[in-house]
Design a protein around this motif. Structure first.
Motif, PDB file in Angstrom:
ATOM      1  N   UNK A 180       0.852  -1.102   0.005  1.00 47.04           N
ATOM      2  CA  UNK A 180      -0.074   0.022  -0.107  1.00 47.04           C
ATOM      3  C   UNK A 180       1.059   1.188   0.028  1.00 47.04           C
ATOM      4  N   UNK A 181       0.923   2.297  -1.167  1.00 44.69           N
ATOM      5  CA  UNK A 181       1.715   3.126  -1.002  1.00 44.69           C
ATOM      6  C   UNK A 181       1.593   4.252  -0.229  1.00 44.69           C
ATOM      7  N   UNK A 182       0.179   4.413   0.277  1.00 45.51           N
ATOM      8  CA  UNK A 182       0.083   5.647   0.932  1.00 45.51           C
ATOM      9  C   UNK A 182      -1.301   5.150   1.878  1.00 45.51           C
ATOM     10  N   UNK A 183      -0.876   5.235   3.330  1.00 44.45           N
ATOM     11  CA  UNK A 183      -2.030   4.679   4.103  1.00 44.45           C
ATOM     12  C   UNK A 183      -2.596   5.729   5.000  1.00 44.45           C
ATOM     13  N   UNK A 184      -3.755   6.126   4.913  1.00 41.50           N
ATOM     14  CA  UNK A 184      -4.514   7.303   5.604  1.00 41.50           C
ATOM     15  C   UNK A 184      -4.059   6.903   7.224  1.00 41.50           C
ATOM     16  N   UNK A 185      -3.925   8.103   7.762  1.00 44.17           N
ATOM     17  CA  UNK A 185      -3.703   7.954   9.418  1.00 44.17           C
ATOM     18  C   UNK A 185      -4.834   7.149   9.841  1.00 44.17           C
ATOM     19  N   UNK A 186      -4.611   6.144  10.849  1.00 40.67           N
ATOM     20  CA  UNK A 186      -5.343   5.283  11.675  1.00 40.67           C
ATOM     21  C   UNK A 186      -5.981   4.290  10.810  1.00 40.67           C
ATOM     22  N   UNK A 187      -5.836   4.146   9.550  1.00 42.78           N
ATOM     23  CA  UNK A 187      -6.255   2.970   8.848  1.00 42.78           C
ATOM     24  C   UNK A 187      -5.865   1.600   9.533  1.00 42.78           C
ATOM     25  N   UNK A 188      -6.538   0.593   9.403  1.00 41.60           N
ATOM     26  CA  UNK A 188      -6.262  -0.591   9.872  1.00 41.60           C
ATOM     27  C   UNK A 188      -6.626  -1.719   9.063  1.00 41.60           C
ATOM     28  N   UNK A 189      -5.389  -1.887   8.221  1.00 45.31           N
ATOM     29  CA  UNK A 189      -5.614  -3.063   7.238  1.00 45.31           C
ATOM     30  C   UNK A 189      -5.272  -4.394   7.877  1.00 45.31           C
ATOM     31  N   UNK A 190      -5.889  -5.387   7.260  1.00 40.92           N
ATOM     32  CA  UNK A 190      -5.735  -6.810   7.981  1.00 40.92           C
ATOM     33  C   UNK A 190      -4.122  -7.218   7.799  1.00 40.92           C
ATOM     34  N   UNK A 191      -3.480  -7.748   8.960  1.00 44.54           N
ATOM     35  CA  UNK A 191      -2.228  -8.063   8.903  1.00 44.54           C
ATOM     36  C   UNK A 191      -1.914  -9.188   9.111  1.00 44.54           C
ATOM     37  N   UNK A 192      -0.784  -9.763   8.665  1.00 49.98           N
ATOM     38  CA  UNK A 192      -0.287 -11.117   8.911  1.00 49.98           C
ATOM     39  C   UNK A 192       1.187 -10.853   9.766  1.00 49.98           C
ATOM     40  N   UNK A 193       1.408 -11.227  10.982  1.00 51.23           N
ATOM     41  CA  UNK A 193       2.472 -10.892  11.946  1.00 51.23           C
ATOM     42  C   UNK A 193       3.442 -11.978  12.125  1.00 51.23           C
TER      43      UNK A 193
END
Length: 257
Positions: A180-193
């Motif tokens: 994702x080149x630009x992420x809005x402040x506070x965005x919560x994408x699904x993540x694999x940690x």
């Protein structure tokens, strides 16, 4: 002033306990030497601090953790910090180690100490601090992550830019597997940690990045295994990674590749 976080997954082999990646540290140090402005560096624990934190069941929540575990975590982070300092010295930087206890009390930043770190950087040295186990009063301790230290310092120093140099290309869209080149402040994408990360992994990094961005500072998340991207991000050239733009700032001239 630039704040740079050296991810534990870059400076250590996170899948193998207590295994530094000295060549990676050296390469990143060379990149920092090319930035041309004062830098404060923060590094994570990787397979040093995180390994022992997991072994002793320690987390960021204050509690009465095993005291031998606390001592072991701190000892391992001192050992990793020495490796980072050696790498910086090897390429001609002038590192100035600042253990987190010199900058914080519990989970609160000492504002004067943070400003002193900035003055040290302006004088031509490179302050280096790190995530660690910290005393919270009485018999309680907790893990203070390098990511949290980044946002604590940023709140006081208002740096021009913050860079998180991680073991990933940036923040991924889990469906397309594209950065994702630009992420809005506070965005919560699904993540694999990564499993072995008691400090919250990428979710924690995004949370602290949002804190920083709300204060008006741009945050770049780049691949620390390609240190030239740190230089590109700082110098506003074409870059690869993810940016979270500081609140109230206009569009930047940096372009994704």
């Amino acid at each position: 002033m630039i704040l740079v976080k050296l991810g534990g997954s870059v400076i250590t082999n996170k899948s193998k306990p207590l295994s530094p990646r000295k060549a990676a540290v050296t390469k990143i140090a060379r990149a920092l030497g090319r930035l041309g402005e004062p830098v404060i560096a923060v590094h994570g624990g990787g397979s040093f601090g995180h390994y022992w934190s997991v072994k002793y069941g320690m987390h960021t929540r204050p509690a009465e953790y095993n005291m031998r575990g606390v001592a072991t975590v701190k000892n391992s982070m001192t050992a990793l910090n020495k490796i980072v300092l050696d790498g910086f010295l090897e390429v001609g930087l002038r590192p100035y180690t600042l253990p987190p206890t010199a900058l914080v009390r519990g989970h609160r930043v000492i504002e004067q100490a943070a400003r002193d770190a900035a003055r040290i950087a302006a004088a031509g040295m490179t302050p280096v601090t790190f995530g660690d186990a910290v005393w919270m009063g009485g018999r309680k301790t907790s893990i203070l992550s390098g990511d949290r230290i980044m946002s604590m310092l940023a709140a006081v120093l208002r740096p021009r830019l913050c860079v998180f140099a991680l073991g990933e290309e940036g923040v991924y869209d889990t469906e397309t597997r594209r950065v994702i080149p630009e992420l809005p402040i506070g965005a919560r994408p699904r993540l694999n940690d990564v499993e072995m990360d008691v400090t919250g992994g990428m979710a924690r990094k995004l949370s602290e990045s949002a804190r920083i961005a709300r204060g008006g500072t741009d945050v770049f998340i780049v691949n620390g295994n390609a240190p030239e991207r740190i230089v590109d991000a700082v110098k506003r050239r074409r870059y690869r990674g993810t940016i979270i733009k500081g609140a109230g700032r206009g569009r930047r001239t940096a372009r994704t590749s």
